[in-house]
Design a protein around this motif. Structure first.
Motif, PDB file in Angstrom:
ATOM      1  N   ILE A 136       0.831  -1.203   0.000  1.00 26.52           N
ATOM      2  CA  ILE A 136       0.000   0.000   0.000  1.00 26.52           C
ATOM      3  C   ILE A 136       0.869   1.259   0.000  1.00 26.52           C
ATOM      4  O   ILE A 136       0.605   2.218  -0.741  1.00 26.52           O
ATOM      5  N   PHE A 137       1.922   1.251   0.802  1.00 23.97           N
ATOM      6  CA  PHE A 137       2.799   2.421   0.853  1.00 23.97           C
ATOM      7  C   PHE A 137       3.482   2.646  -0.498  1.00 23.97           C
ATOM      8  O   PHE A 137       3.582   3.788  -0.973  1.00 23.97           O
ATOM      9  N   LEU A 138       3.945   1.580  -1.141  1.00 16.08           N
ATOM     10  CA  LEU A 138       4.582   1.703  -2.454  1.00 16.08           C
ATOM     11  C   LEU A 138       3.598   2.236  -3.490  1.00 16.08           C
ATOM     12  O   LEU A 138       3.939   3.114  -4.294  1.00 16.08           O
ATOM     13  N   VAL A 139       2.378   1.709  -3.470  1.00 17.85           N
ATOM     14  CA  VAL A 139       1.352   2.189  -4.408  1.00 17.85           C
ATOM     15  C   VAL A 139       1.044   3.665  -4.130  1.00 17.85           C
ATOM     16  O   VAL A 139       0.869   4.468  -5.060  1.00 17.85           O
ATOM     17  N   GLY A 140       0.995   4.033  -2.852  1.00 20.38           N
ATOM     18  CA  GLY A 140       0.788   5.429  -2.505  1.00 20.38           C
ATOM     19  C   GLY A 140       1.881   6.323  -3.054  1.00 20.38           C
ATOM     20  O   GLY A 140       1.616   7.414  -3.573  1.00 20.38           O
ATOM     21  N   LEU A 141       3.139   5.875  -2.962  1.00 22.72           N
ATOM     22  CA  LEU A 141       4.251   6.645  -3.519  1.00 22.72           C
ATOM     23  C   LEU A 141       4.101   6.828  -5.023  1.00 22.72           C
ATOM     24  O   LEU A 141       4.329   7.923  -5.554  1.00 22.72           O
TER      25      LEU A 141
ATOM     26  N   PRO B 271      -0.330   1.198 -13.704  1.00 25.52           N
ATOM     27  CA  PRO B 271       0.164   0.828 -12.365  1.00 25.52           C
ATOM     28  C   PRO B 271      -0.895   0.206 -11.467  1.00 25.52           C
ATOM     29  O   PRO B 271      -0.582  -0.659 -10.648  1.00 25.52           O
ATOM     30  N   LEU B 272      -2.151   0.631 -11.610  1.00 25.59           N
ATOM     31  CA  LEU B 272      -3.198   0.089 -10.752  1.00 25.59           C
ATOM     32  C   LEU B 272      -3.407  -1.394 -11.013  1.00 25.59           C
ATOM     33  O   LEU B 272      -3.685  -2.166 -10.093  1.00 25.59           O
ATOM     34  N   THR B 273      -3.268  -1.815 -12.263  1.00 26.83           N
ATOM     35  CA  THR B 273      -3.399  -3.237 -12.601  1.00 26.83           C
ATOM     36  C   THR B 273      -2.371  -4.070 -11.839  1.00 26.83           C
ATOM     37  O   THR B 273      -2.688  -5.120 -11.266  1.00 26.83           O
ATOM     38  N   HIS B 274      -1.147  -3.607 -11.815  1.00 28.05           N
ATOM     39  CA  HIS B 274      -0.080  -4.358 -11.150  1.00 28.05           C
ATOM     40  C   HIS B 274      -0.264  -4.350  -9.635  1.00 28.05           C
ATOM     41  O   HIS B 274       0.064  -5.336  -8.965  1.00 28.05           O
ATOM     42  N   ALA B 275      -0.786  -3.254  -9.110  1.00 23.49           N
ATOM     43  CA  ALA B 275      -1.075  -3.214  -7.674  1.00 23.49           C
ATOM     44  C   ALA B 275      -2.127  -4.259  -7.310  1.00 23.49           C
ATOM     45  O   ALA B 275      -1.984  -4.991  -6.316  1.00 23.49           O
ATOM     46  N   ILE B 276      -3.171  -4.357  -8.118  1.00 21.15           N
ATOM     47  CA  ILE B 276      -4.248  -5.313  -7.833  1.00 21.15           C
ATOM     48  C   ILE B 276      -3.776  -6.753  -8.043  1.00 21.15           C
ATOM     49  O   ILE B 276      -4.184  -7.662  -7.311  1.00 21.15           O
ATOM     50  N   GLU B 277      -2.906  -6.963  -9.034  1.00 19.74           N
ATOM     51  CA  GLU B 277      -2.374  -8.305  -9.264  1.00 19.74           C
ATOM     52  C   GLU B 277      -1.576  -8.811  -8.066  1.00 19.74           C
ATOM     53  O   GLU B 277      -1.456 -10.020  -7.851  1.00 19.74           O
TER      54      GLU B 277
END
Length: 263
Positions: free
Chosen positions: A155-160, A215-221
């Motif tokens: 979550i922190f990485l996605v936030g960055l 990027p959102l796709t990879h976060a969800i994967e």
């Protein structure tokens, strides 16, 4: 005004970003509860509204209840929104309207540290938002909690990453209205095709290929298998894409901000 070459020089960061981060935290702390509830309300409404509504029509997706499938999407969606709103609206206010950044730079703090502090602060808020969603879905038994703590660094990485993308828009924006283009042309379409609400395998081939670049796709994967009690595949690839977006966007945002403010 800085030259084009000096604007694009590598970020020069130091620990001096920490007091700026702390300043933002102390301001936010005065309105912490309304802020957390505000970030929590939208994804929770989507989660239970669509989860129970569409879930009655589509009992299972990928072998799990639809509401459990949707839960991972809502964690990433909440993280993306929290980071984006912070650097766009609050960050723009501090940079352009309130002139807070200029005031801070009267102290021995460089612009690079100020922008980096905004990045880390937005990711910190996104972590709180994502963690709050995790707490809700865990309390309702919608996830397998075996690997749930692994979500926190993700979550922190996605936030960055999304904070860095938002800072690019902040550096370019002439006014608050400019941000509507970003949400309408980028955030909303990405939300619809990245697997938040349905598997990307249902998309046409061309659109599915485009979705794999987001990027959102990879976060969800990464997030969905962890929440369902499984280890994700291609971890290095997904992390690399998310980190790559964050690094490139932060460098671009910093260069644009230097050209805008260091005149």
């Amino acid at each position: 005004m800085p030259t084009s070459a000096s604007s694009w020089r590598a970020p020069q960061l130091s620990r001096r970003f920490i007091p700026v981060w702390r300043r933002n935290f102390l301001v936010w702390r005065k309105l912490a509860l309304p802020s957390v509830l505000g970030n929590l309300a939208d994804p929770v409404i989507y989660l239970f509204g669509l989860g129970f509504g569409i879930g009655m029509l589509v009992p299972e997706v990928g072998g799990v209840r639809y509401i459990s499938f949707l839960a991972a999407g809502m964690v990433c969606y909440s993280t993306m929104n929290a980071a984006s709103f912070e650097v766009l609206y609050s960050g723009f206010s501090r940079m352009h309207v309130q002139k807070t950044w200029e005031a801070i730079m009267n102290a021995p703090i460089d612009l690079d540290d100020v922008v980096f502090a905004e990045l880390v602060w937005a990711a910190s808020k996104a972590l709180l938002s994502g963690a709050a969603i995790l707490l809700v879905i865990s309390a309702f038994g919608l996830v397998d909690t075996r690997y749930v703590l692994w979500l926190l660094p993700l979550i922190f990485l996605v936030g960055l990453a999304f904070a860095a993308l938002g800072l690019v828009m902040t550096a370019l924006a002439p006014s608050y209205d400019f941000f509507m283009y970003y949400f309408t042309l980028f955030i909303t379409p990405m939300t619809l095709v990245s697997g938040v609400f349905f598997p990307i395998e249902q998309l046409p081939p061309a659109l599915r290929t485009a979705a794999t670049l987001l990027p959102l796709t990879h976060a969800i994967e990464l997030a969905r298998p962890l929440l369902l009690g499984r280890l994700p595949e291609n971890v290095a690839l997904h992390l690399g894409v998310i980190a790559g977006y964050g690094t490139a966007a932060f460098w671009l945002a910093l260069a644009l901000t230097r050209r805008r403010l260091l005149k």
